[in-house]
Design a protein around this motif. Structure first.
Motif, PDB file in Angstrom:
ATOM      1  N   GLU A  18     -11.179  58.571  -6.943  1.00  0.00           N
ATOM      2  CA  GLU A  18     -10.931  58.901  -5.307  1.00  0.00           C
ATOM      3  C   GLU A  18     -11.371  58.022  -4.476  1.00  0.00           C
ATOM      4  O   GLU A  18     -10.148  57.073  -3.464  1.00  0.00           O
ATOM      5  CB  GLU A  18     -11.915  59.869  -5.175  1.00  0.00           C
ATOM      6  CG  GLU A  18     -11.192  61.774  -5.743  1.00  0.00           C
ATOM      7  CD  GLU A  18     -10.094  61.695  -5.259  1.00  0.00           C
ATOM      8  OE1 GLU A  18      -9.482  61.769  -3.964  1.00  0.00           O
ATOM      9  OE2 GLU A  18      -8.984  62.116  -6.716  1.00  0.00           O
ATOM     10  N   ASN A  22      -8.341  55.362  -2.237  1.00  0.00           N
ATOM     11  CA  ASN A  22      -8.418  55.463  -0.498  1.00  0.00           C
ATOM     12  C   ASN A  22      -8.697  54.158   0.026  1.00  0.00           C
ATOM     13  O   ASN A  22      -7.719  54.098   0.478  1.00  0.00           O
ATOM     14  CB  ASN A  22      -9.774  56.448  -0.482  1.00  0.00           C
ATOM     15  CG  ASN A  22      -9.930  56.352   1.076  1.00  0.00           C
ATOM     16  OD1 ASN A  22      -9.115  57.316   1.738  1.00  0.00           O
ATOM     17  ND2 ASN A  22     -10.012  55.769   1.709  1.00  0.00           N
ATOM     18  N   ASN A  26      -5.012  52.462   1.423  1.00  0.00           N
ATOM     19  CA  ASN A  26      -5.050  52.435   2.856  1.00  0.00           C
ATOM     20  C   ASN A  26      -5.528  51.131   3.350  1.00  0.00           C
ATOM     21  O   ASN A  26      -5.364  50.492   4.601  1.00  0.00           O
ATOM     22  CB  ASN A  26      -5.971  52.822   3.586  1.00  0.00           C
ATOM     23  CG  ASN A  26      -6.128  54.739   3.504  1.00  0.00           C
ATOM     24  OD1 ASN A  26      -5.120  55.053   4.634  1.00  0.00           O
ATOM     25  ND2 ASN A  26      -6.414  55.020   2.562  1.00  0.00           N
ATOM     26  N   SER A  65      -5.051  62.999   7.035  1.00  0.00           N
ATOM     27  CA  SER A  65      -5.335  62.394   6.233  1.00  0.00           C
ATOM     28  C   SER A  65      -3.946  61.244   6.522  1.00  0.00           C
ATOM     29  O   SER A  65      -2.365  61.691   6.829  1.00  0.00           O
ATOM     30  CB  SER A  65      -4.727  62.265   4.477  1.00  0.00           C
ATOM     31  OG  SER A  65      -4.776  61.146   4.007  1.00  0.00           O
ATOM     32  N   PRO A  67      -2.177  57.760   5.732  1.00  0.00           N
ATOM     33  CA  PRO A  67      -2.353  56.887   4.820  1.00  0.00           C
ATOM     34  C   PRO A  67      -1.274  55.748   4.905  1.00  0.00           C
ATOM     35  O   PRO A  67      -0.492  55.875   5.402  1.00  0.00           O
ATOM     36  CB  PRO A  67      -2.095  57.151   3.149  1.00  0.00           C
ATOM     37  CG  PRO A  67      -1.448  58.597   3.521  1.00  0.00           C
ATOM     38  CD  PRO A  67      -1.733  58.874   4.398  1.00  0.00           C
ATOM     39  N   GLU A  83      -7.215  61.473  -2.484  1.00  0.00           N
ATOM     40  CA  GLU A  83      -7.889  62.874  -2.039  1.00  0.00           C
ATOM     41  C   GLU A  83      -6.572  63.635  -1.140  1.00  0.00           C
ATOM     42  O   GLU A  83      -5.477  63.380  -1.325  1.00  0.00           O
ATOM     43  CB  GLU A  83      -7.996  61.735  -0.867  1.00  0.00           C
ATOM     44  CG  GLU A  83      -7.175  61.383   0.757  1.00  0.00           C
ATOM     45  CD  GLU A  83      -8.111  60.816   1.516  1.00  0.00           C
ATOM     46  OE1 GLU A  83      -7.539  61.214   3.005  1.00  0.00           O
ATOM     47  OE2 GLU A  83      -8.669  59.639   1.393  1.00  0.00           O
TER      48      GLU A  83
END
Length: 219
Positions: A18, A22, A26, A65, A67, A83
């Motif tokens: 995860e 992430n 990002n 979130s 992203p 996520e």
């Protein structure tokens, strides 16, 4: 692997996947310095270009979130990685706490080139009771496996024990049929294996015969 599925997965494995997902979704891929991942004996450091869009506090808290690379996030989601609503980082902190490791460190550097740095330590917290409890539990498990070997339990049975235990998440209750497909055995054999693990104090049980549930002892 059983039927293409990993059967020795753990909360730590999932948390690492995860946090890596992430990191990638990002990343600001339009700047010169890319993603950097460094592994040492007791730490893993993940760096990605770009600041934290929801802020460090909200990132640790979860629930939101935003992203940079939504298409990449959807690709990860299709294979059940990545996520959901910002839950990846809070889960990471929960898993590290349960393992008794030092808390993950999140840094946001804004000096010229924006970078987000996550440092994961595998060092035990000093005086952490949960860590001590896990060490004692692992020691007890090793002794039990050795004792099992001395009783001339077959390699196949020991493997089935390990498959059952490694697939169970801490504190979660499971029913007999949840293991049958994984091991490829009939209900009678499955109940025998679970009963033996209860007798060896690896598992605790609850409920009547048909509705009986199992979870790891002490969790």
């Amino acid at each position: 692997m059983v039927g293409g599925d990993r059967i020795d997965d753990t909360p730590v494995h999932r948390a690492l996947r995860e946090v890596l997902a992430n990191c990638l979704v990002n990343t600001d891929f339009f700047v010169s310095r890319g993603v950097v991942i460094k592994q040492e004996d007791n730490t893993i450091v993940l760096e990605n270009p770009g600041s934290i869009r929801v802020g460090k506090y909200q990132m640790k808290r979860g629930g939101q979130s935003d992203p940079r690379n939504k298409a990449l996030m959807k690709m990860f989601n299709l294979i059940d990685i990545g996520e959901r609503a910002g839950s990846g980082v809070p889960e990471l902190f929960t898993v590290w706490e349960s393992e008794g490791w030092e808390e993950p460190c999140i840094e946001e550097r804004l000096d010229g080139t924006e970078r987000t740095i996550v440092t994961l330590s595998f060092k035990k917290k000093r005086g952490n009771k949960n860590a001590e409890k896990k060490v004692l539990k692992k020691s007890a498990e090793k002794k039990a496996l050795k004792k099992s070997a001395e009783k001339k339990v077959t390699d196949k049975t020991r493997m089935q024990y390990e498959m059952i235990l490694s697939s169970m998440e801490p504190g979660k209750w499971y029913r007999t049929n949840e293991f049958m497909d994984m091991l490829g055995v009939k209900e009678t054999r499955m109940r025998t294996l679970l009963r033996e693990l209860v007798a060896s104090h690896y598992l605790e049980e609850d409920g009547t015969t048909k509705g009986k549930k199992y979870r790891k002892t002490g969790e």
